[in-house]
Design an enzyme around this catalytic site. Structure first.
Site, short mmCIF file in Angstrom:
data_model
loop_
_atom_site.label_atom_id
_atom_site.label_comp_id
_atom_site.label_asym_id
_atom_site.label_seq_id
_atom_site.Cartn_x
_atom_site.Cartn_y
_atom_site.Cartn_z
CG PHE A 10 -1.80 1.26 1.29
CD1 PHE A 10 -2.62 1.59 0.60
CD2 PHE A 10 -1.81 1.92 2.62
CE1 PHE A 10 -3.53 2.69 0.59
CE2 PHE A 10 -2.57 2.87 2.93
CZ PHE A 10 -3.56 3.43 1.75
CB VAL A 11 3.41 2.49 2.25
CG1 VAL A 11 4.36 3.68 2.51
CG2 VAL A 11 2.38 2.59 3.40
CE1 TYR A 136 3.49 -4.62 12.09
CE2 TYR A 136 2.83 -2.66 13.53
CZ TYR A 136 3.28 -3.26 12.29
OH TYR A 136 3.52 -2.27 11.49
N GLY A 185 -25.02 3.71 3.34
CA GLY A 185 -25.99 4.13 4.11
C GLY A 185 -26.41 3.59 5.48
CB SER A 202 -3.19 10.71 3.99
OG SER A 202 -2.17 11.53 3.45
#
Length: 312
Positions: A10-11, A136, A185, A202
């Site tokens: 992802f990074v 971790y 919703g 982010s």
């Protein structure tokens, strides 16, 4: 030249797109079609890495690859498995880097080294006494300590970055699930969880910080916390998710004590603490030392995380 691990994650994907240079050595288990320079590298391998010849032209290693944190780890010995990859695998790579005279080693660690919660406390800082609680976090803390010692012994500069939850387009796990529920919703019971505060970062802000750490002289041998520098309550997070997706905020006000009671009855107190508690980071040291500020807003990151290619 820059060496990068975790480039398919992802990074890592965002980092490669942002680096905008071709002189990159990829270290991993699969080849990227856009880069010719590649070396097979497995963090979980017990075999000698023998990377010196490949790393001799590398100035900086950016080490992102890791055995990632999961909520319900089914391993018989989670700590041993996290250590094998996040601690020993990291140190094996760092030792080879030092032998090859790599100048700087950037290690993407985790805020879990500091602890799990700041509820009723001051925000975490880079100078806190580490208080890792889960396997971790412990494996990341042990890697940090051994990296800093290796740096003292060899002269290789060590840079450690501790992010909290990282989000953006393609994010998975709990953030993705919550974004999806808001998109559909569903009347989520989170409107009253408004007195807690959570720091997020982010992927675009995290990558920008990594890029600064590649060359900034003040980054050497220091620990930095990373965030968007804009903390949100759970209620604010849900409201922003609704806003960026063009949805009504249908969250309903269920008292916080109801969540805490349910946590006790179901033996899920840790889950409820993450939902209703705080985890804040003070990034003053990062900003002052590197003359850096997060260039992207929280809303920018949420908008990209809500791309319809991601949320279905």
């Amino acid at each position: 030249m820059i060496g990068v691990t975790g480039y398919s994650g992802f990074v890592g994907k965002v980092l490669l797109a942002q680096l905008q240079i071709s002189d990159i050595l990829l270290l991993g288990r699969q080849k990227s079609p856009n880069y010719n320079q590649f070396k097979l590298f497995d963090l979980n391998s017990t075999q000698s890495l023998d990377l010196v010849d490949d790393l001799h032209l590398v100035d900086t290693i950016i080490h992102i690859a890791a055995r990632v944190h999961v909520m319900n780890d089914g391993s018989s010995d989670p700590l041993a498995e996290f250590r094998a990859v996040n601690t020993e695998g990291t140190l094996n790579l760092a030792r080879e880097s030092a032998r090859a005279n790599v100048k700087r080693f950037i290690f993407v660690s985790s805020i879990k080294v500091n602890g799990e919660s700041t509820t009723g406390k001051q925000p975490f800082t880079a100078f806190d006494i580490p208080s890792a609680e889960d396997p971790y976090g412990i494996s990341k803390y042990e890697a940090e300590q051994q990296l800093l010692e290796l740096g003292k012994e060899t002269g290789m500069e060590i840079v450690i970055i501790r992010p909290p939850l990282v989000y953006g387009k393609g994010v998975k796990a709990n953030f993705y699930s919550l974004m999806k529920f808001v998109y559909k919703g569903l009347p989520l019971p989170f409107r009253s969880i408004k007195n807690n505060k959570r720091s997020l970062v982010s992927v675009y802000n995290l990558v920008d910080l990594i890029k600064v750490c590649i060359e900034h002289p003040n980054a050497a041998n220091k620990i930095f916390l990373a965030s968007d520098d804009h903390d949100l309550s759970t209620a604010e997070m849900v409201a922003l998710m609704a806003k960026v997706q063009g949805k009504k905020n249908l969250a309903i006000p269920v008292p916080v004590w109801c969540f805490k009671l349910a946590g006790k009855l179901l033996n899920k107190g840790d889950v409820i603490d993450r939902l209703t508690g705080s985890l804040q980071l003070d990034i003053t040291h990062t900003k002052n030392t590197l003359d850096w500020a997060p260039p992207y807003s929280v809303e920018h990151g949420f908008k990209l995380a809500a791309k319809k290619s991601s949320i279905k």
